[in-house]
Design an enzyme around this catalytic site. Structure first.
Site, PDB file in Angstrom:
ATOM      1  N   GLN A 259       0.928  -1.336  -0.030  1.00 50.36           N
ATOM      2  CA  GLN A 259       0.083   0.069   0.029  1.00 50.36           C
ATOM      3  C   GLN A 259       0.721   1.298  -0.187  1.00 50.36           C
ATOM      4  OE1 GLN A 259      -3.650   0.405   2.590  1.00 50.36           O
ATOM      5  NE2 GLN A 259      -2.602   1.748   3.553  1.00 50.36           N
TER       6      GLN A 259
ATOM      7  N   GLU B  13      -3.397   9.699  -0.959  1.00 52.52           N
ATOM      8  CA  GLU B  13      -2.727  10.403  -0.153  1.00 52.52           C
ATOM      9  C   GLU B  13      -1.561  11.478  -1.007  1.00 52.52           C
ATOM     10  OE1 GLU B  13      -1.076   7.842   2.803  1.00 52.52           O
ATOM     11  OE2 GLU B  13      -3.076   7.352   3.413  1.00 52.52           O
TER      12      GLU B  13
ATOM     13  N   LYS C 175      -3.613   6.161  15.588  1.00 52.76           N
ATOM     14  CA  LYS C 175      -4.948   6.933  14.947  1.00 52.76           C
ATOM     15  C   LYS C 175      -5.904   7.089  15.849  1.00 52.76           C
ATOM     16  CE  LYS C 175      -3.709   4.908  10.580  1.00 52.76           C
ATOM     17  NZ  LYS C 175      -4.146   3.705   9.515  1.00 52.76           N
TER      18      LYS C 175
ATOM     19  N   LYS D 214       3.440  10.123  10.707  1.00 54.12           N
ATOM     20  CA  LYS D 214       3.039   9.488   9.376  1.00 54.12           C
ATOM     21  C   LYS D 214       2.070  10.472   8.794  1.00 54.12           C
ATOM     22  CE  LYS D 214       1.758   5.264   6.991  1.00 54.12           C
ATOM     23  NZ  LYS D 214       0.942   4.322   7.075  1.00 54.12           N
TER      24      LYS D 214
END
Ligand code: 2PG
Ligand code: MG
Length: 394
Positions: free
Chosen positions: A155, A196, A319, A370
């Site tokens: 990914q 992204e 997250k 990140k």
């Protein structure tokens, strides 16, 4: 009413950079206010909080009827109490009533409101002793579910710059990104951008790694991978686009081969989200490499405890929207830090210009953040690091 008491909470439906709807919350007290937007993932782990159990508009209505009346009048500085009310009103294990997106938007907005009541930046309010800036980890090339156009199953092919300065590190990532673009143009490879802002093209992961390795060496960065292996794990095998079907042992050997061939320093989710054993084996065998759990842990303190018990991974992705509240996010961070797991704060592939994760990463003294490479909603988070760094110097 005290000056930090919540006098109003506004909720609205807004958009992420991916084009999906999400929730924005504003928490307002007499002398402060905070606004936060819930990001949303694409390759979401199955143990995450349920972001949208109903349509966003319905979630707003539900929260206005059931949750906001309970929160009005509460002290914005009492984060645990606020988050407890959110959990009690929800009354499920994964926010499948109130919605994880509503929960994290309100929880984060309350934290921002509390910091603003004291005239402080969020990171300082959270931790007056915070003094270091995490290293940015940015995606150069996207594959898997983050793109339409690729032959790369991995990914994210990432770079982790080596300097100790936010601005210099962001510039290194940017230089690698633009040199990669120049390579694509020069070779006339038809390319696009992933969710992204990373490059994407019909290239295999190893073709990409050959180029990124050269550019990382040239500009001063290490290489990282987010394999997001759950996404291509079907019927007990890792099923690669080129036809390879690997079992767990073969997958481990393949990842080890990549680590040694490209001197990779960071590997996220090399196995599917429930395979703690393989995570533990790789962590033991790939000495010196950061082995990070994202879908594996989903920022969940209980799942992390299980991982610690099995020695699975040595780093964790944080997250906040995976777990739904700031209180639980901080709890997971504390548990991880006690066990010397590296903390990697992370954005989502559907994100906005909200800068909370930059502030939280500094406030919790995370080693890594990140949040992509310059471009779109990622720019806001990276630029926030530069501002925080300046504040820390004064
Ligand atoms: C990941 C993230 C962010 P998503 O897997 O780490 O890059 O992607 O938000 O789609 O889960
Ligand atoms: Mg991931």
């Amino acid at each position: 009413m005290a000056k930090t008491d919540i006098k109003d909470i506004q909720l609205r439906v807004v958009f992420t950079g991916k084009g999906t709807k999400t929730i924005e919350a504003e928490v307002i007290s007499a002398n402060g206010r905070g606004r936060a937007v819930a990001p949303s993932g694409t390759s979401a782990g199955s143990h995450e909080a349920l972001a949208f159990p109903s349509k966003p508009e319905q979630l707003v209505k539900r929260a206005q009827d059931e949750l906001i009346p309970e929160l009005l009048g509460q002290d914005a500085t009492q984060q645990k109490k606020i988050d407890n009310i959110i959990s009690v009103v929800d009354n499920t294990k994964n926010f499948s009533h109130i919605g994880g997106s509503v929960a994290i938007a309100i929880s984060t907005a309350a934290l921002k409101c509390a910091a603003s009541c004291y005239g402080k930046e969020l990171f300082q309010y959270l931790n007056p002793k915070a003094k270091s800036i995490p290293k940015p980890l940015g995606k150069v090339f996207g594959g898997g579910t983050h793109t339409l156009l690729t032959t790369s199953d991995i990914q994210e092919i990432l770079v982790l710059p080596k300097k100790n300065n936010a601005k210099a590190n962001i510039e290194i990532m940017q230089n690698i990104q633009s040199d990669f673009g120049a390579y694509l143009k020069n070779k006339k490879i038809f390319a696009g951008r992933d969710l992204e802002g990373g490059w994407t093209a019909e290239m295999s992961s190893e073709q990409v790694l050959d180029i990124v390795k050269k550019l990382a060496d040239k500009h001063g960065a290490n290489i990282g991978l987010d394999i997001a292996a759950s996404e291509f794990y079907k019927n007990n095998k890792y099923r690669y686009i080129d036809g390879r079907n690997l079992n767990a042992e073969e997958q481990k050997e393949y990842v080890k081969k990549l680590i040694s061939k490209y001197k990779i320093k960071y590997v996220e989710d090399p196995f599917h989200e429930d395979d703690f054993e393989s995570f533990a084996a790789l962590t033991k065998e790939a000495k010196g490499c950061i082995i990070c759990g994202d879908d594996l842990f989903t920022t969940n303190p209980y799942i992390l405890q299980k991982g610690i018990g099995m020695k699975a991974a040595n780093a964790i992705i944080i997250k906040p929207n995976q777990i739904g509240t700031i209180t639980e996010t901080l709890r997971t961070v504390e548990i991880a830090k006690r066990q010397n797991y590296q903390i990697v704060f992370s954005h989502r592939s559907g994100d906005t210009c909200d800068t909370a994760i930059s502030q939280l990463a500094v406030g919790t003294e995370a080693q890594i953040i990140k949040c992509g490479i310059i471009g779109g909603e990622r720019t806001s988070k990276l630029n926030e690091l530069i501002r925080i760094e300046e504040t820390l110097k004064h």
